[in-house]
Design a protein around this motif. Structure first.
Motif, short mmCIF file in Angstrom:
data_model
loop_
_atom_site.label_atom_id
_atom_site.label_comp_id
_atom_site.label_asym_id
_atom_site.label_seq_id
_atom_site.Cartn_x
_atom_site.Cartn_y
_atom_site.Cartn_z
N ASP A 20 26.42 30.43 48.57
CA ASP A 20 26.47 30.39 50.02
C ASP A 20 25.66 31.51 50.69
OD1 ASP A 20 28.04 32.59 49.51
OD2 ASP A 20 29.86 31.75 50.39
N CYS A 47 18.52 26.18 42.79
CA CYS A 47 18.36 24.87 43.38
C CYS A 47 17.13 24.90 44.27
CB CYS A 47 19.60 24.53 44.20
SG CYS A 47 19.45 23.03 45.17
N ASP A 88 26.64 23.09 42.01
CA ASP A 88 25.49 23.49 42.81
C ASP A 88 25.94 24.41 43.93
OD1 ASP A 88 23.02 23.52 44.07
OD2 ASP A 88 23.14 21.45 44.76
N GLY A 89 25.36 25.60 44.00
CA GLY A 89 25.53 26.32 45.20
C GLY A 89 25.94 27.75 45.25
N PRO A 97 27.14 25.14 50.38
CA PRO A 97 26.44 24.50 49.26
C PRO A 97 26.97 23.11 48.86
CG PRO A 97 26.84 26.79 48.77
CD PRO A 97 27.58 26.49 50.04
N CYS A 98 28.26 22.88 49.02
CA CYS A 98 28.80 21.58 48.59
C CYS A 98 28.39 20.44 49.52
CB CYS A 98 30.32 21.65 48.43
SG CYS A 98 31.21 22.15 49.92
N ALA A 153 26.76 17.50 46.74
CA ALA A 153 26.10 18.46 45.86
C ALA A 153 26.07 17.90 44.44
CB ALA A 153 26.82 19.80 45.88
N TRP A 158 34.21 26.52 52.38
CA TRP A 158 33.08 25.62 52.17
C TRP A 158 33.39 24.19 52.61
CZ3 TRP A 158 30.43 26.47 46.76
CH2 TRP A 158 29.89 27.77 46.71
N ASP A 168 21.80 29.87 41.33
CA ASP A 168 22.38 29.13 42.44
C ASP A 168 23.43 28.13 41.95
OD1 ASP A 168 22.49 28.64 45.26
OD2 ASP A 168 21.51 26.73 44.88
N ARG A 189 25.03 20.48 50.69
CA ARG A 189 23.59 20.75 50.73
C ARG A 189 22.69 19.52 50.61
NH1 ARG A 189 22.30 25.17 46.81
NH2 ARG A 189 22.91 26.44 48.56
N ALA A 248 17.86 25.43 47.94
CA ALA A 248 18.54 26.66 48.36
C ALA A 248 17.59 27.53 49.17
CB ALA A 248 19.05 27.43 47.16
#
Length: 113
Positions: free
Chosen positions: A50, A3, A47-48, A75-76, A83, A68, A21, A78, A6
């Motif tokens: 950590d 991402c 997506d993601g 990431p959720c 996300a 999360w 990612d 982000r 990221a």
């Protein structure tokens, strides 16, 4: 593959951490596409990373980690509080963490049926 938003080092080896990612919905492992009853509602990729977990080419999840959901740095969250998720029918959708579920028959689910 990562991402653009990221942070952290990227790895070049599929077996090394930092390689990707995006996580794969592990519930789909070994499942034929024809067996997915609601592909437009079933998550394929999320997506993601950590930055803590090993995110090699086998990076996968069966649910969003509970930690999360309460961590706005996860990431959720982000992309402006949500996300990006890829569904089994190929469409991509931005979702808030509370919109992602493991419930059967619901939109935005890790479940297969």
């Amino acid at each position: 593959m990562g991402c653009p938003s990221a942070t952290g080092a990227r790895g070049d080896s599929p077996g090394g951490t930092g390689y990707i990612d995006y996580w794969y919905n592990r519930n789909l492992s070994g499942t034929k596409p024809s067996a997915i009853v609601t592909p437009a509602h079933t998550l394929l990729l999320g997506d993601g990373s950590d930055g803590i977990e090993r995110n090699d080419a086998t990076y996968n999840k069966t649910t969003l980690p509970p930690a999360w959901l309460k961590n706005y740095g996860a990431p959720c969250w982000r992309h402006l509080g949500g996300a990006n998720y890829v569904f089994c029918d190929g469409h991509v959708k931005w979702l808030r963490p509370a919109e992602v579920t493991t419930a059967i028959g619901q939109p935005n689910t890790f479940s297969l049926r």
